[in-house]
Write an enzyme that holds these catalytic residues in place. Sequence first.
Site, PDB file in Angstrom:
ATOM      1  N   GLU A  25       0.844  -1.201   0.000  1.00 32.33           N
ATOM      2  CA  GLU A  25       0.000   0.000   0.000  1.00 32.33           C
ATOM      3  C   GLU A  25       0.876   1.246   0.000  1.00 32.33           C
ATOM      4  OE1 GLU A  25      -2.848   0.015   3.205  1.00 32.33           O
ATOM      5  OE2 GLU A  25      -3.808   1.847   2.483  1.00 32.33           O
ATOM      6  N   ASN A 172     -12.367  -1.186  -0.894  1.00 30.47           N
ATOM      7  CA  ASN A 172     -11.675  -1.815   0.234  1.00 30.47           C
ATOM      8  C   ASN A 172     -12.331  -1.367   1.534  1.00 30.47           C
ATOM      9  OD1 ASN A 172      -9.227  -2.883   1.825  1.00 30.47           O
ATOM     10  ND2 ASN A 172      -9.290  -0.723   2.412  1.00 30.47           N
ATOM     11  N   GLU A 173     -12.571  -2.285   2.411  1.00 31.16           N
ATOM     12  CA  GLU A 173     -13.139  -1.961   3.736  1.00 31.16           C
ATOM     13  C   GLU A 173     -14.218  -0.889   3.602  1.00 31.16           C
ATOM     14  OE1 GLU A 173     -10.124  -1.411   6.788  1.00 31.16           O
ATOM     15  OE2 GLU A 173      -9.484  -3.479   6.551  1.00 31.16           O
ATOM     16  N   TYR A 250      -6.740  -9.043  11.518  1.00 32.15           N
ATOM     17  CA  TYR A 250      -5.380  -8.833  12.024  1.00 32.15           C
ATOM     18  C   TYR A 250      -5.235  -9.448  13.410  1.00 32.15           C
ATOM     19  CZ  TYR A 250      -4.292  -5.541   8.277  1.00 32.15           C
ATOM     20  OH  TYR A 250      -4.025  -4.977   7.054  1.00 32.15           O
ATOM     21  N   GLU A 306      -6.110  -9.227   3.748  1.00 26.97           N
ATOM     22  CA  GLU A 306      -5.306  -8.537   4.776  1.00 26.97           C
ATOM     23  C   GLU A 306      -5.288  -9.417   6.013  1.00 26.97           C
ATOM     24  OE1 GLU A 306      -5.934  -4.339   5.518  1.00 26.97           O
ATOM     25  OE2 GLU A 306      -6.457  -3.995   3.416  1.00 26.97           O
ATOM     26  N   GLN A 355       2.096  -6.084   5.599  1.00 26.00           N
ATOM     27  CA  GLN A 355       2.299  -5.746   4.211  1.00 26.00           C
ATOM     28  C   GLN A 355       3.734  -6.110   3.821  1.00 26.00           C
ATOM     29  OE1 GLN A 355       1.078  -1.772   3.138  1.00 26.00           O
ATOM     30  NE2 GLN A 355      -0.889  -1.933   4.160  1.00 26.00           N
TER      31      GLN A 355
HETATM   32  O1  AHR Z   1      -2.948  -2.599   6.272  1.00 27.74           O
HETATM   33  C1  AHR Z   1      -3.235  -1.386   6.880  1.00 27.74           C
HETATM   34  C2  AHR Z   1      -4.722  -1.009   6.768  1.00 27.74           C
HETATM   35  O2  AHR Z   1      -5.489  -1.914   7.470  1.00 27.74           O
HETATM   36  C3  AHR Z   1      -5.314  -1.026   5.391  1.00 27.74           C
HETATM   37  O3  AHR Z   1      -5.084   0.133   4.689  1.00 27.74           O
HETATM   38  C4  AHR Z   1      -6.769  -1.175   5.666  1.00 27.74           C
HETATM   39  O4  AHR Z   1      -7.446  -1.807   4.623  1.00 27.74           O
HETATM   40  C5  AHR Z   1      -6.800  -1.927   6.978  1.00 27.74           C
HETATM   41  O5  AHR Z   1      -7.644  -1.340   7.898  1.00 27.74           O
END
Ligand code: AHR
Length: 501
Positions: A25, A172-173, A250, A306, A355
């Site tokens: 990103e 995205n999101e 995450y 992600e 990432q």
């Molecule tokens: O990876 C960091 C961020 O986490 C991304 O930009 C977003 O899609 C997520 O909230």
Amino acid sequence: MAKYIINAERKKNKINREIYGHFSEHLGRCIYEGLYVGEDSEIPNTNGMRNDVVEALKEIEVPVLRWPGGCFADEYHWREGIGPKAERKRMVNTNWGGVVEDNSFGTHEYFELCRQIGCKTYINGNVGSGTVQEMSEWIEYMTFDGESPLAQERAKNGHSEPFKVDYFGVGNENWGCGGNMTPEYYANLYRRYQTFIKQYKHTDDEKIRRIACGANSNDYEWTEDVLKTLFTHCDPRAHGNTEGLSLHYYTHPYGWDDKGSATEFNEKDWYQTMAKTLYMEELIRRHSAIMDQYDPEKKIGMIVDEWGTWFNVEPGTNPGFLYQQNTMRDAVVAGINLNIFNHHSDRVKMANIAQLVNVLQSVVLTDGPEMLKTPTWHVFHMYKAHQDATLVDSYLETETVGVEGVEVPNLTESASISADGKLQITMTNLSLDTAYPVDVRLTGYEGTAVSAEILSEEMHAKNTFEEPDAVHSKPFDGVELVHGGLKFTIPACSVLHITVE
Ligand code: AHR
């Protein structure tokens, strides 16, 4: 002795190589400095891409790379990233540190990076602040190979041949940074936007696979409502309108408010991180169950685009840049997740760790001209054996480990047969203090030779720019071929890869 049964006669599905995918990103030092330094940099580069980083990425056989975000994708306007660099419009990266983005890395640079790495392309489009026309023209600019003003503009900018877009994400999101939408609202927008992602090429391989924005972690309602809307009043001639639905999850041990240090943690933090990682299994199972109701033939892939650890930033670094170090804890987290994805590869068709460089759970870190491979890189290096392999049936007896009431299974595994006919086994030991003897009962596979490699260090072990190779995988000669199987003892706090042939 842990009993581990592998039945190689029970072949399951292919493990899509895209499960070993990555994400880059416009965030902190991922694109700029990490991947792209520009042609005039003193750091050795090819067309602006760092040679050392590209080489490290080729070694782990990165199969696919998602770009340009993340949250950045929904404020990215592709036209600002094409044409002569000096004339490219500058913008404020509002999501990530408010820094000025000069757009010197744009569409052409992204395809050049993927060409050098040798990976498939996954572009995330802008629904949050972009128009249907903008998205549709981007597709035409990239992929149309006839005569059109946009194809001519692409040629004028140096690429007469069309680019190949393998995957395209529609937003995205969008439940958060991508527009704060409700699932029904997003799904209706998705239906509209995807209509204008024209397939200018018609063979199956050339088709752009469309990915709809899926849920945040355990938001099962999002999955249900998006799918319900996508499947309502569908044009029967459209042959479906999506090939993928994303999932973001995450790992942070205690929650978003204080995610803890990436490098300073105790045993309880370790097991808590492992428990949070293992939650991925439940998420995949429950979202899959909803997907099964709408798509029992599993034509729509779950795209975990992600995932990874998210800790507090390294002290002294820009909080908007999400730079964190990487230890043995990250390595075991990666090994667990990849084993889970392998087991669910009938539905999980792609996954992209967040990432690639210098952001969150990276495989590579850079500091000026220096580069290091993180413990997570070594896990991807060991696990690449599973790419495009066939998952086989396996069952492992586990016991519980942990401290202070935080309990997790001691071991995780997955097994596959790779294209060369070899049996590939990967295993993680989550215990910080106990090595476990494992008795592998092998059915349907006659092994005559075995080799293995291991990543095993103390839990805080990491690579630094002073000591860049402190943690690396090493040959492991503790696996013994015995009648009907294998025997070995997996050391505490480790990730192991065994090949049987
Ligand atoms: O990876 C960091 C961020 O986490 C991304 O930009 C977003 O899609 C997520 O909230």
